[in-house]
Write a protein that holds these residues in place. Structure first.
Motif, PDB file in Angstrom:
ATOM      1  N   VAL A   1       0.860  -1.172   0.000  1.00  0.00           N
ATOM      2  CA  VAL A   1       0.000   0.000   0.000  1.00  0.00           C
ATOM      3  C   VAL A   1       0.898   1.224   0.000  1.00  0.00           C
ATOM      4  CG1 VAL A   1      -1.741   1.279   1.277  1.00  0.00           C
ATOM      5  CG2 VAL A   1      -1.791  -1.205   1.284  1.00  0.00           C
ATOM      6  N   GLY A   2       0.610   2.154  -0.850  1.00  0.00           N
ATOM      7  CA  GLY A   2       1.395   3.378  -0.897  1.00  0.00           C
ATOM      8  C   GLY A   2       0.534   4.579  -0.601  1.00  0.00           C
ATOM      9  N   GLY A   3       1.145   5.727  -0.681  1.00  0.00           N
ATOM     10  CA  GLY A   3       0.390   6.954  -0.495  1.00  0.00           C
ATOM     11  C   GLY A   3       0.743   7.675   0.792  1.00  0.00           C
ATOM     12  N   LEU A   4       0.126   8.842   0.921  1.00  0.00           N
ATOM     13  CA  LEU A   4       0.358   9.684   2.086  1.00  0.00           C
ATOM     14  C   LEU A   4      -0.911   9.756   2.928  1.00  0.00           C
ATOM     15  CD1 LEU A   4       2.260  12.633   0.370  1.00  0.00           C
ATOM     16  CD2 LEU A   4       3.225  10.604   1.469  1.00  0.00           C
ATOM     17  N   ILE A   5      -0.743   9.963   4.190  1.00  0.00           N
ATOM     18  CA  ILE A   5      -1.877  10.056   5.106  1.00  0.00           C
ATOM     19  C   ILE A   5      -2.558  11.404   4.932  1.00  0.00           C
ATOM     20  CG2 ILE A   5      -2.545  10.176   7.542  1.00  0.00           C
ATOM     21  CD1 ILE A   5      -0.223   8.218   8.076  1.00  0.00           C
ATOM     22  N   GLU A   6      -3.879  11.363   4.776  1.00  0.00           N
ATOM     23  CA  GLU A   6      -4.679  12.580   4.709  1.00  0.00           C
ATOM     24  C   GLU A   6      -5.423  12.816   6.017  1.00  0.00           C
ATOM     25  OE1 GLU A   6      -7.173  12.657   1.255  1.00  0.00           O
ATOM     26  OE2 GLU A   6      -5.553  11.976  -0.037  1.00  0.00           O
ATOM     27  N   ASP A   7      -5.821  11.724   6.666  1.00  0.00           N
ATOM     28  CA  ASP A   7      -6.537  11.800   7.939  1.00  0.00           C
ATOM     29  C   ASP A   7      -6.402  10.433   8.594  1.00  0.00           C
ATOM     30  OD1 ASP A   7      -8.329  13.003   9.929  1.00  0.00           O
ATOM     31  OD2 ASP A   7      -9.824  11.604   9.169  1.00  0.00           O
ATOM     32  N   ILE A   8      -6.168  10.412   9.883  1.00  0.00           N
ATOM     33  CA  ILE A   8      -6.012   9.139  10.582  1.00  0.00           C
ATOM     34  C   ILE A   8      -6.840   9.158  11.859  1.00  0.00           C
ATOM     35  CG2 ILE A   8      -3.929   9.856  11.820  1.00  0.00           C
ATOM     36  CD1 ILE A   8      -2.882   6.982  11.426  1.00  0.00           C
ATOM     37  N   ASN A   9      -7.520   8.060  12.102  1.00  0.00           N
ATOM     38  CA  ASN A   9      -8.262   7.841  13.339  1.00  0.00           C
ATOM     39  C   ASN A   9      -7.755   6.541  13.940  1.00  0.00           C
ATOM     40  OD1 ASN A   9      -9.837  10.101  12.729  1.00  0.00           O
ATOM     41  ND2 ASN A   9     -11.359   8.863  11.680  1.00  0.00           N
ATOM     42  N   VAL A  10      -7.887   6.394  15.232  1.00  0.00           N
ATOM     43  CA  VAL A  10      -7.429   5.191  15.919  1.00  0.00           C
ATOM     44  C   VAL A  10      -8.607   4.601  16.683  1.00  0.00           C
ATOM     45  CG1 VAL A  10      -5.847   4.269  17.667  1.00  0.00           C
ATOM     46  CG2 VAL A  10      -5.107   6.146  16.179  1.00  0.00           C
ATOM     47  N   LYS A  11      -8.897   3.331  16.417  1.00  0.00           N
ATOM     48  CA  LYS A  11      -9.937   2.617  17.160  1.00  0.00           C
ATOM     49  C   LYS A  11      -9.255   1.554  18.005  1.00  0.00           C
ATOM     50  CE  LYS A  11     -14.232   0.036  16.655  1.00  0.00           C
ATOM     51  NZ  LYS A  11     -15.220  -0.494  15.687  1.00  0.00           N
ATOM     52  N   LEU A  12      -9.606   1.500  19.290  1.00  0.00           N
ATOM     53  CA  LEU A  12      -8.964   0.513  20.153  1.00  0.00           C
ATOM     54  C   LEU A  12      -9.915  -0.054  21.182  1.00  0.00           C
ATOM     55  CD1 LEU A  12      -8.401   2.286  22.936  1.00  0.00           C
ATOM     56  CD2 LEU A  12      -6.454   3.052  21.634  1.00  0.00           C
ATOM     57  N   ASN A  13      -9.537  -1.221  21.668  1.00  0.00           N
ATOM     58  CA  ASN A  13     -10.218  -1.897  22.761  1.00  0.00           C
ATOM     59  C   ASN A  13      -9.144  -2.300  23.764  1.00  0.00           C
ATOM     60  OD1 ASN A  13     -13.198  -2.429  22.029  1.00  0.00           O
ATOM     61  ND2 ASN A  13     -12.095  -2.909  20.158  1.00  0.00           N
ATOM     62  N   ILE A  14      -9.265  -1.804  24.970  1.00  0.00           N
ATOM     63  CA  ILE A  14      -8.325  -2.140  26.035  1.00  0.00           C
ATOM     64  C   ILE A  14      -9.141  -2.590  27.230  1.00  0.00           C
ATOM     65  CG2 ILE A  14      -6.560  -1.289  27.634  1.00  0.00           C
ATOM     66  CD1 ILE A  14      -5.808   0.806  25.526  1.00  0.00           C
ATOM     67  N   THR A  15      -8.822  -3.771  27.730  1.00  0.00           N
ATOM     68  CA  THR A  15      -9.431  -4.258  28.958  1.00  0.00           C
ATOM     69  C   THR A  15      -8.433  -3.981  30.074  1.00  0.00           C
ATOM     70  OG1 THR A  15     -10.562  -6.000  27.743  1.00  0.00           O
ATOM     71  CG2 THR A  15     -10.372  -6.285  30.125  1.00  0.00           C
ATOM     72  N   HIS A  16      -8.823  -3.127  31.021  1.00  0.00           N
ATOM     73  CA  HIS A  16      -7.905  -2.753  32.098  1.00  0.00           C
ATOM     74  C   HIS A  16      -8.689  -2.222  33.284  1.00  0.00           C
ATOM     75  CE1 HIS A  16      -4.807  -0.521  34.308  1.00  0.00           C
ATOM     76  NE2 HIS A  16      -3.958  -1.329  33.718  1.00  0.00           N
ATOM     77  N   THR A  17      -8.280  -2.625  34.465  1.00  0.00           N
ATOM     78  CA  THR A  17      -8.870  -2.059  35.675  1.00  0.00           C
ATOM     79  C   THR A  17      -8.151  -0.758  35.998  1.00  0.00           C
ATOM     80  OG1 THR A  17      -7.370  -3.400  37.012  1.00  0.00           O
ATOM     81  CG2 THR A  17      -9.546  -4.309  36.600  1.00  0.00           C
ATOM     82  N   TRP A  18      -8.904   0.250  36.367  1.00  0.00           N
ATOM     83  CA  TRP A  18      -8.384   1.560  36.742  1.00  0.00           C
ATOM     84  C   TRP A  18      -7.737   2.252  35.536  1.00  0.00           C
ATOM     85  CZ3 TRP A  18      -9.484   2.878  41.806  1.00  0.00           C
ATOM     86  CH2 TRP A  18      -9.092   4.156  42.198  1.00  0.00           C
ATOM     87  N   ASP A  19      -8.585   2.756  34.642  1.00  0.00           N
ATOM     88  CA  ASP A  19      -8.128   3.386  33.401  1.00  0.00           C
ATOM     89  C   ASP A  19      -7.116   4.506  33.602  1.00  0.00           C
ATOM     90  OD1 ASP A  19      -9.723   1.707  31.938  1.00  0.00           O
ATOM     91  OD2 ASP A  19     -11.242   3.215  31.464  1.00  0.00           O
ATOM     92  N   ALA A  20      -7.238   5.235  34.692  1.00  0.00           N
ATOM     93  CA  ALA A  20      -6.356   6.393  34.907  1.00  0.00           C
ATOM     94  C   ALA A  20      -4.887   6.010  35.006  1.00  0.00           C
ATOM     95  CB  ALA A  20      -6.786   7.168  36.150  1.00  0.00           C
TER      96      ALA A  20
END
Length: 103
Positions: A1-20
């Motif tokens: 895949v080639g090209g330049l980034i025009e816009d980027i978003n990040v989607k994530l799932n994290i399982t963790h106690t005490w997010d802070a």
């Protein structure tokens, strides 16, 4: 895949106690790093289908666990705009305190 980034978003799932306890950043192939969030969510648990998007109306600092939906990251993802898409991307997740677990 080639090209330049025009816009980027990040989607994530994290399982963790005490997010802070968490600090999360995205590091691009050129070494550019953007902090997505740090010390948010208090004693709440998890990030579920969390999308970090510069255009989101709610800053991540105003969200609550499990952070479902779209939030503006702590630093702007536009730092990646114009950079090459190819290469190794790293999601850096740090637990700043001992005693809690996550994945």
């Amino acid at each position: 895949v080639g090209g330049l980034i025009e816009d980027i978003n990040v989607k994530l799932n994290i399982t963790h106690t005490w997010d802070a306890d968490l600090s999360v950043s995205l590091v691009g192939p050129t070494g550019t790093a953007v902090e997505l969030f740090s010390s948010v969510g208090g004693n709440g648990d998890n990030f579920t289908d969390t999308v970090l998007d510069d255009e989101a109306s709610t800053p991540i600092t105003s969200g609550t666990a499990p952070f479902r939906g779209s939030f503006r990251p702590a630093e702007r993802l536009l730092a990646f705009n114009g950079l090459a898409l190819n290469g190794t991307w790293t999601l850096r997740v740090t637990d700043d305190n001992l005693g809690d677990t996550g994945r």
